[in-house]
Design a protein around this motif. Sequence first.
Motif, PDB file in Angstrom:
ATOM      1  N   SER A  73      16.370 -84.326  15.979  1.00 11.08           N
ATOM      2  CA  SER A  73      16.280 -85.039  17.255  1.00 11.08           C
ATOM      3  C   SER A  73      14.923 -84.797  17.922  1.00 11.08           C
ATOM      4  O   SER A  73      14.280 -85.731  18.418  1.00 11.08           O
ATOM      5  CB  SER A  73      17.415 -84.585  18.170  1.00 11.08           C
ATOM      6  N   LYS A  74      14.480 -83.534  17.919  1.00 10.51           N
ATOM      7  CA  LYS A  74      13.186 -83.199  18.516  1.00 10.51           C
ATOM      8  C   LYS A  74      12.045 -83.827  17.731  1.00 10.51           C
ATOM      9  O   LYS A  74      11.085 -84.353  18.307  1.00 10.51           O
ATOM     10  CB  LYS A  74      13.015 -81.675  18.565  1.00 10.51           C
ATOM     11  N   ARG A  77      11.528 -87.562  18.438  1.00 13.32           N
ATOM     12  CA  ARG A  77      10.784 -87.799  19.689  1.00 13.32           C
ATOM     13  C   ARG A  77       9.296 -87.534  19.482  1.00 13.32           C
ATOM     14  O   ARG A  77       8.445 -88.292  19.954  1.00 13.32           O
ATOM     15  CB  ARG A  77      11.330 -86.906  20.812  1.00 13.32           C
TER      16      ARG A  77
END
Length: 339
Positions: A73-74, A77
Amino acid sequence: MRKLVNQKNFLRINAITLGSVLVLILVGSIVRVMGAGMGCPDWPKCFGSYIPPTTSEALPDNYQDIFREQRISKNERLAGVFSKLGYESLSTRITESPTVLVEQEFDVVKAWIEYINRLVGVIIGFLVFLNMIFSFSFRKKSIWIPFMGVMIFVLTGFQGWVGSLVVSTNLLHGFITFHMLLALVIVAMLIWMNVVVKELGIFRHSPLFWISLITTVLFIPQLILGTEVRGTIDDLLISTIGRSDWSESLSTSFYIHRSYSWLMLIGVVVLFYYAKRTKESWLVSASMYLVILVFLAMVAGIAMAQFSFPFWLQPLHLIFAVGIFSLLFYLTLRLKLEK
């Protein structure tokens, strides 16, 4: 009298901070050669806690999936930011590289090694803060001194964030290289503050300055090549190739790095030759130490290749390289700033 006290206090804090940063670089290298760089799969916590667990029983059964999803998820981004900036290749590597998605099993020793590495980083953060506070005593002498103190503080915080990206991307080579170079920028800025505040003696020697500057600039690619070679070794650590066959599996960067070292040796020997002619004791000593450090770094590099890259030689090789850069930068700075 007050000026001397301020100078003495600042130089003490500055020297401790500089020494601590160098120690952290060494500790970071030890963490890598021990394969503990991903000992904590999250940041700033370690397995979701500010103090690492001591047993795997303290973790949920699917802890690897949990932390993998957090990192993915990080990374998505982060990849989106790089994509908008036009770095499509890097963006793809962050999201699609197979090594980024690999999740390591819990190892209590590796977790605590990485945790101690982070604690050392926190201590250095406090020292950098004190370095900044003490630097404001010299704002009347030069506004650049406190400005540099503030910039070091900001960069140290940024370095912590880059460290989180190193963990998030599972030690992706490009981020490790950037992490290392940023540490050297902080070292250089601390040295600059030390030299300027000390108000060192008067000395001029234009040829020596240019030799020192050119050698310093030439050393930067050598450092980058070294980090790339280190990245290749990291990949070999998790491969099925035996250590005795590593030399045959290294990339072109290794051979360029090895040959380039002779250019660095020639540079520091020429520097030492001209320094001896000046009869300035500090200059002769500094340039002599440079020759010794380059020679020792070369010996360590040769020994690593010949003896299947023993883990204890790798941090030693790095600390020699950091010492060369620091001394070269110090030398160049003194030859430039002294009037």
